[in-house]
Each structure stands twice: as structure tokens, then as C-alpha cells.
Design a protein around this motif. Structure first.
Motif, PDB file in Angstrom:
ATOM      1  N   GLY A  82       0.889  37.729 -19.405  1.00  0.00           N
ATOM      2  CA  GLY A  82       1.798  37.631 -20.541  1.00  0.00           C
ATOM      3  C   GLY A  82       1.984  36.203 -21.000  1.00  0.00           C
ATOM      4  O   GLY A  82       1.560  35.249 -20.332  1.00  0.00           O
ATOM      5  N   ASP A  83       2.602  36.080 -22.143  1.00  0.00           N
ATOM      6  CA  ASP A  83       2.874  34.786 -22.757  1.00  0.00           C
ATOM      7  C   ASP A  83       4.349  34.696 -23.125  1.00  0.00           C
ATOM      8  O   ASP A  83       4.962  35.702 -23.490  1.00  0.00           O
ATOM      9  N   ILE A  84       4.861  33.496 -23.075  1.00  0.00           N
ATOM     10  CA  ILE A  84       6.255  33.243 -23.447  1.00  0.00           C
ATOM     11  C   ILE A  84       6.260  32.566 -24.820  1.00  0.00           C
ATOM     12  O   ILE A  84       5.470  31.658 -25.084  1.00  0.00           O
ATOM     13  N   TYR A  85       7.162  33.032 -25.673  1.00  0.00           N
ATOM     14  CA  TYR A  85       7.316  32.481 -27.021  1.00  0.00           C
ATOM     15  C   TYR A  85       8.756  32.059 -27.257  1.00  0.00           C
ATOM     16  O   TYR A  85       9.678  32.529 -26.583  1.00  0.00           O
ATOM     17  N   PRO A 145       4.269  29.355 -29.576  1.00  0.00           N
ATOM     18  CA  PRO A 145       4.045  29.410 -28.128  1.00  0.00           C
ATOM     19  C   PRO A 145       4.989  28.463 -27.391  1.00  0.00           C
ATOM     20  O   PRO A 145       5.269  27.364 -27.853  1.00  0.00           O
ATOM     21  N   TYR A 174       4.113  27.733 -24.382  1.00  0.00           N
ATOM     22  CA  TYR A 174       3.080  27.189 -23.497  1.00  0.00           C
ATOM     23  C   TYR A 174       3.352  27.488 -22.029  1.00  0.00           C
ATOM     24  O   TYR A 174       3.141  26.671 -21.151  1.00  0.00           O
ATOM     25  N   GLU A 175       3.836  28.699 -21.801  1.00  0.00           N
ATOM     26  CA  GLU A 175       4.013  29.242 -20.453  1.00  0.00           C
ATOM     27  C   GLU A 175       3.389  30.628 -20.447  1.00  0.00           C
ATOM     28  O   GLU A 175       3.584  31.398 -21.383  1.00  0.00           O
ATOM     29  N   ASN A 176       2.630  30.922 -19.416  1.00  0.00           N
ATOM     30  CA  ASN A 176       1.999  32.235 -19.310  1.00  0.00           C
ATOM     31  C   ASN A 176       1.612  32.512 -17.870  1.00  0.00           C
ATOM     32  O   ASN A 176       1.674  31.630 -17.022  1.00  0.00           O
ATOM     33  N   TRP A 177       1.220  33.732 -17.610  1.00  0.00           N
ATOM     34  CA  TRP A 177       0.742  34.119 -16.285  1.00  0.00           C
ATOM     35  C   TRP A 177      -0.332  35.174 -16.443  1.00  0.00           C
ATOM     36  O   TRP A 177      -0.511  35.742 -17.516  1.00  0.00           O
ATOM     37  N   VAL A 231       8.952  37.468 -24.583  1.00  0.00           N
ATOM     38  CA  VAL A 231       7.806  37.736 -23.731  1.00  0.00           C
ATOM     39  C   VAL A 231       6.862  38.706 -24.428  1.00  0.00           C
ATOM     40  O   VAL A 231       7.292  39.724 -24.968  1.00  0.00           O
ATOM     41  N   CYS A 232       5.593  38.379 -24.370  1.00  0.00           N
ATOM     42  CA  CYS A 232       4.539  39.269 -24.850  1.00  0.00           C
ATOM     43  C   CYS A 232       3.715  39.665 -23.630  1.00  0.00           C
ATOM     44  O   CYS A 232       3.155  38.795 -22.950  1.00  0.00           O
TER      45      CYS A 232
END
Length: 97
Positions: free
Chosen positions: A47-50, A60, A62-65, A93-94
Motif C-alpha cells: 500500500g501507499d500513504i497519501y 504521495p 512517500y511512505e509505502n510497504w 491509505v491506498c
């Protein structure tokens, strides 16, 4: 699966403006989304954080996992562990599922 689509349309916000065919969910709704994914046996690949800018557009954070396994429960635990550090912040969160 219909419940997931309903939830996306009610709680999620489209990322189409960012060229992404997915939804971003407010951080406060993440637990509900993850529980629904768990119930429906949805594997979360990452996922990605927005964050929203002053114009209310997603940018973005610029945090993801990511998760490389194939165990639904482990993928959800990994998502929960990662997202925990952002709880209470005005972020979105996406999920990649």
C-alpha cells in the motif's frame, strides 16, 4: 466482494486524478477496511500513504510497504503493523490487493 466495492464507493476517495485506478481511505477507516479484507480473504500486497494538499488533491506521502507472501492473515498483520505509526494523522491509505 460486493461489500468491499460498497465500502470503496462510500468511504474511499478516487485516485483517478493521480492516474491510479484505486481508492484512498482515511486513516480513521483503515481498521474497518482491513477487517473486511480479512473476512473476504483478500491478500494485501502492499500500500501507499497519501496526504491532501491545500487544494484537496492527493499527493504521495512517500511512505509505502509491500508483502511478498501468500498468507492473507500475514498480509493483513503486515499492513496493520506498518499503518500503526500513522494512526491519528490526517493521511490516507491506498491498498494494493
Amino acid at each position: 466482494m460486493n461489500r468491499i466495492l460498497d465500502l470503496c464507493s462510500h468511504l474511499g476517495e478516487s485516485l483517478r486524478g493521480n492516474g491510479i485506478e484505486n481508492f484512498a481511505f482515511p486513516m480513521r477507516e483503515v481498521d474497518s477496511i482491513l477487517e473486511l479484507y480479512k473476512t473476504n480473504r483478500v491478500l494485501i500486497l502492499g500500500g501507499d500513504i497519501y496526504i491532501k494538499n491545500l487544494s484537496e488533491n492527493f499527493v504521495p506521502f512517500y511512505e509505502n510497504w509491500f508483502y511478498e507472501g501468500n498468507n492473507v492473515e500475514d498480509s493483513i498483520i503486515k499492513a496493520q503493523d506498518y499503518i500503526r505509526m500513522f494512526k491519528g494523522k490526517d493521511l490516507y491509505v491506498c491498498f494494493v490487493a
